[in-house]
Each structure stands twice: as structure tokens, then as C-alpha cells.
Scaffold this motif. Structure first.
Motif, mmCIF file in Angstrom:
data_model
loop_
_atom_site.group_PDB
_atom_site.id
_atom_site.type_symbol
_atom_site.label_atom_id
_atom_site.label_comp_id
_atom_site.label_asym_id
_atom_site.label_seq_id
_atom_site.Cartn_x
_atom_site.Cartn_y
_atom_site.Cartn_z
ATOM 1 N N ALA A 104 2.664 4.611 0.505
ATOM 2 C CA ALA A 104 2.689 4.730 1.957
ATOM 3 C C ALA A 104 2.831 3.346 2.570
ATOM 4 N N ALA A 105 3.227 3.323 3.818
ATOM 5 C CA ALA A 105 3.247 2.071 4.571
ATOM 6 C C ALA A 105 1.859 1.831 5.167
ATOM 7 N N ASN A 152 -6.237 -4.157 13.386
ATOM 8 C CA ASN A 152 -7.210 -5.183 13.765
ATOM 9 C C ASN A 152 -7.985 -5.593 12.515
ATOM 10 N N ASP A 153 -9.021 -6.365 12.674
ATOM 11 C CA ASP A 153 -9.767 -6.857 11.503
ATOM 12 C C ASP A 153 -10.517 -5.756 10.766
ATOM 13 N N GLU A 154 -10.693 -4.610 11.408
ATOM 14 C CA GLU A 154 -11.482 -3.529 10.807
ATOM 15 C C GLU A 154 -10.660 -2.309 10.406
ATOM 16 N N GLN A 155 -9.433 -2.207 10.910
ATOM 17 C CA GLN A 155 -8.649 -0.994 10.685
ATOM 18 C C GLN A 155 -7.193 -1.313 10.351
ATOM 19 N N ALA A 156 -6.660 -0.561 9.397
ATOM 20 C CA ALA A 156 -5.228 -0.566 9.106
ATOM 21 C C ALA A 156 -4.753 0.877 9.117
ATOM 22 N N LEU A 157 -3.568 1.090 9.662
ATOM 23 C CA LEU A 157 -2.993 2.428 9.755
ATOM 24 C C LEU A 157 -2.125 2.705 8.535
ATOM 25 N N ILE A 158 -2.344 3.847 7.892
ATOM 26 C CA ILE A 158 -1.522 4.305 6.770
ATOM 27 C C ILE A 158 -0.577 5.382 7.287
ATOM 28 N N ALA A 159 0.705 5.270 6.957
ATOM 29 C CA ALA A 159 1.693 6.255 7.394
ATOM 30 C C ALA A 159 2.543 6.695 6.210
ATOM 31 N N THR A 160 2.706 8.003 6.059
ATOM 32 C CA THR A 160 3.496 8.528 4.950
ATOM 33 C C THR A 160 4.104 9.870 5.340
ATOM 34 N N THR A 161 5.095 10.293 4.589
ATOM 35 C CA THR A 161 5.656 11.626 4.778
ATOM 36 C C THR A 161 6.134 12.168 3.438
ATOM 37 N N ASP A 162 6.048 13.474 3.283
ATOM 38 C CA ASP A 162 6.518 14.119 2.064
ATOM 39 C C ASP A 162 6.851 15.569 2.379
ATOM 40 N N PHE A 163 7.948 16.050 1.817
ATOM 41 C CA PHE A 163 8.361 17.440 2.026
ATOM 42 C C PHE A 163 9.283 17.839 0.886
#
Length: 348
Positions: free
Chosen positions: A51-52, A57-68
Motif C-alpha cells: 500500500a501507499a 503529522n508526527d503521530e499519524q500516517a495514512l495508508i491507501a490501497t485498492t484491490d478487486f
């Protein structure tokens, strides 16, 4: 009871076996220059990770993915469950916690009753509920083949992201689920899978890889990925390439789903298995005695497969205990990382 409509009859492939073969994918992407990469993008395409990851911020990173993908089973509810479990797995494979999903739906509207399509969506919703996330929207199209999957977003602490490129020489390799999903699905499509085999298939492919978010808390876990369409061999090879190391895989330690060995020996092998080997076999050294059937097991495409962990030797028992506590009784050590040219050596 046999379903009135066989979903697999509409698709030329099923589950993660639908993936474009690794060699073809490499050709498609070889001229891609990408785009300017912002400093906040912690994980992109560079190591074919799950995933990307974008630092908020210093406490959070966003994970983004897709699958089908197209149906791997005929039951619409089970198909929805499998597809959703598979898509959410990529967030767990980065060490994250999923927060919401968007549905991706392509259906042959003139061939499938709306009730069948509704059951597919309900199956996906049931897994999202189990993961504790909403399906907050999505997109639908009229498609020649049935297609279902999710876009999934998750969160992780920036310091806890687990990439597929962090393995260290001397690490032990642990696989969280048994393999053989592609072989069971091939037997199912040809009417050769009994009720017990089908139950094992569904249990394996609808088990959420929740241990991933707990593994992110362990300092001894150096790399993490999940095993899907390229088979255990292909995803281990990605791990080795990302770390610029070699990997040793012990064939005798690989956990297999029930009936898989016998079905493979009877010839129930997917076409994707051969395409996988053609795509990366040049980087694999097979020990004398490894049979064609065993090679097919190694390249068998897994749909919603298990987590593959590379960890310090001293963390092995802690990792195995975590898996077992979360209901993954088949988790097992299957090999180790070593120095040397990136590739995989398979031991008999």
C-alpha cells in the motif's frame, strides 16, 4: 446446494489469479517515470509494497490501497467476503489499522439478477463490519465480467510502518496462513472440490490478517507483506529484492491447506501458477528433488493469503504466539534471509 447462477462461469480468471503476470507487469511499468514525490510520501511504488503510506503529522500516517477481482467462488455472499478480506489485508500488511472503505463494483447487469449483486455487496459489508470500518461510498459500472473489491484507508504511526523492504540478514521468515488457495479454486471450478475442501477455502480467505497491526508494535519485526497473486515465492522474492538480500525457503516447512497436496498431484493447477514462474523463475534456485508439483505449490496464486514476516531470530516465539493468540494456528517458520544476490533458494 448448487447455486442457481455460477459466478465463476462469467470470469476468465478468479481472485488474485487475475493479476497481470509479474513479467508482463514489469514490461508495462518499465517506462513509467512516476511523478514528483513529496517528502510526506513514506511508501510509494519503489519496492512493490502492499500500500501507499503518506505522513499526515508526527503521530499519524495514512495508508491507501485498492484491490478487486473476478469471482473465485460461485456463492455471491462468499465472493464478497473474500474480496473484502483480501483488500483490507494490505492495510494490515503495512502494520496499520483500517478506518474506512469504498466499494468498487463492476457487474454484467443484463446477466446477473440484482439480488445476486446485492448478496456480493452484503458479503463485503459483513467483513468490513468485522474489521470495524464503514463502506463510505464507492463506484459502480456495467461490466462484461463481475468485478468487486474495495479501496481501503488506514492509519499507522509513522514510526510503526512495516515495509516489505526492511528484512535483515539472519532474519527468520514466518508465514501466517497455509497456502493452496489457487489449487482449491481450480478444483472448485472443475467440480472436484468437496464440502470440506470448500469450507477450508472459505475459512482461509475470509480470515482478516488482524495480527498485522499488532506486529507493527514489535521491534523485532523488520519486514512485513502479504502473500497474494504472485504466490509465496513471488512475494518472498519482492521482499528479498527490497532488502537487497537473498532468501532461503524450506519446502518441507510450508503449511498447506487440507487436500491441496492431493489435488495438485491430480493436476488442479491454475494458469497463473505457470505465468508466475515465467515471470520470476530466473531469480529462483530450486534444490534437486523439488518436483513440478512442489513448484506449482510455490507459485500458486493466493487470494487473501497470509502475512509473511521477516523478524529477528529472538522474536520468533513472540511472533508465533501472537499469531496463535489471534487464531492463526498454522503460522510457521518457513525459511530465513541471508546475504547474497537478490533471489530465492528453495530447499527440499
Amino acid at each position: 446446494m448448487e447455486p442457481a447462477i455460477k459466478l465463476t462461469s462469467f470470469s476468465h480468471g478468479g481472485g488474485c489469479g487475475c493479476k497481470i503476470a509479474p513479467g508482463v507487469l514489469a514490461q508495462i511499468l518499465k517506462n513509467s517515470n512516476g511523478f514528483p514525490v513529496p517528502k510526506e510520501l513514506m511508501v510509494g511504488m519503489e519496492t512493490a509494497d502492499d500500500a501507499a503510506v503518506y505522513k499526515l503529522n508526527d503521530e499519524q500516517a495514512l495508508i491507501a490501497t485498492t484491490d478487486f477481482f473476478m469471482p473465485i467462488v460461485d456463492d455471491p455472499y462468499d465472493f464478497g467476503r473474500i474480496a473484502a478480506t483480501n483488500a483490507i489485508s494490505d492495510v494490515y500488511a503495512m502494520g496499520g489499522t483500517p478506518i474506512m472503505a469504498l466499494a468498487l463494483v463492476g457487474m454484467p447487469i443484463d446477466k446477473l439478477p440484482v439480488e445476486v449483486i446485492g448478496k456480493i455487496l452484503l458479503g463485503g459489508e459483513s467483513i468490513c463490519a468485522e474489521a470495524g470500518i464503514p463502506i463510505a461510498g464507492g463506484h459502480t459500472i456495467d461490466s462484461v465480467e463481475p468485478i468487486y473489491g474495495l479501496v481501503v484507508l488506514g492509519l499507522v504511526h509513522p514510526s510503526k510502518v512495516k515495509r516489505n523492504a526492511g528484512a535483515k540478514a539472519g532474519d527468520k521468515l514466518i508465514l501466517g496462513k497455509p497456502i493452496g488457495v489457487g489449487i482449491l479454486s481450480a478444483a472448485l471450478k472443475k467440480g472436484a472440490l468437496d464440502a470440506a475442501g470448500y469450507a477450508a477455502l472459505i475459512d482461509n480467505t475470509t480470515k482478516l490478517n488482524k495480527p498485522g497491526r499488532l506486529l507493527s508494535e514489535l521491534a523485532g519485526v523488520n519486514a512485513l507483506t502479504d502473500v497474494t497473486g504472485f504466490g509465496v515465492l513471488g512475494h518472498l522474492l519482492e521482499l528479498a529484492r527490497g532488502a537487497k538480500l537473498s532468501a532461503k525457503l524450506n519446502m518441507g516447512l510450508l503449511p498447506l491447506l487440507p487436500q491441496v497436496q492431493n489435488l495438485a498431484e491430480q493436476g488442479y493447477i491454475t494458469g497463473a501458477s505457470g505465468r508466475n514462474w515465467s515471470g520470476y523463475g530466473q531469480d529462483v534456485k530450486l534444490a534437486d528433488g523439488i518436483t513440478p508439483v512442489q513448484r506449482s505449490l510455490l507459485t500458486d496464486p493466493q487470494t487473501s493469503g497470509g502475512l509473511l514476516v521477516s523478524c529477528d531470530p529472538g522474536a520468533v516465539e513472540q511472533v508465533l504466539e501472537l499469531f496463535r493468540r489471534e487464531g492463526f494456528a498454522d503460522a510457521a517458520v518457513i525459511g530465513e534471509m541471508t546475504t547474497g544476490e537478490s533471489g530465492v533458494q528453495v530447499l527440499a
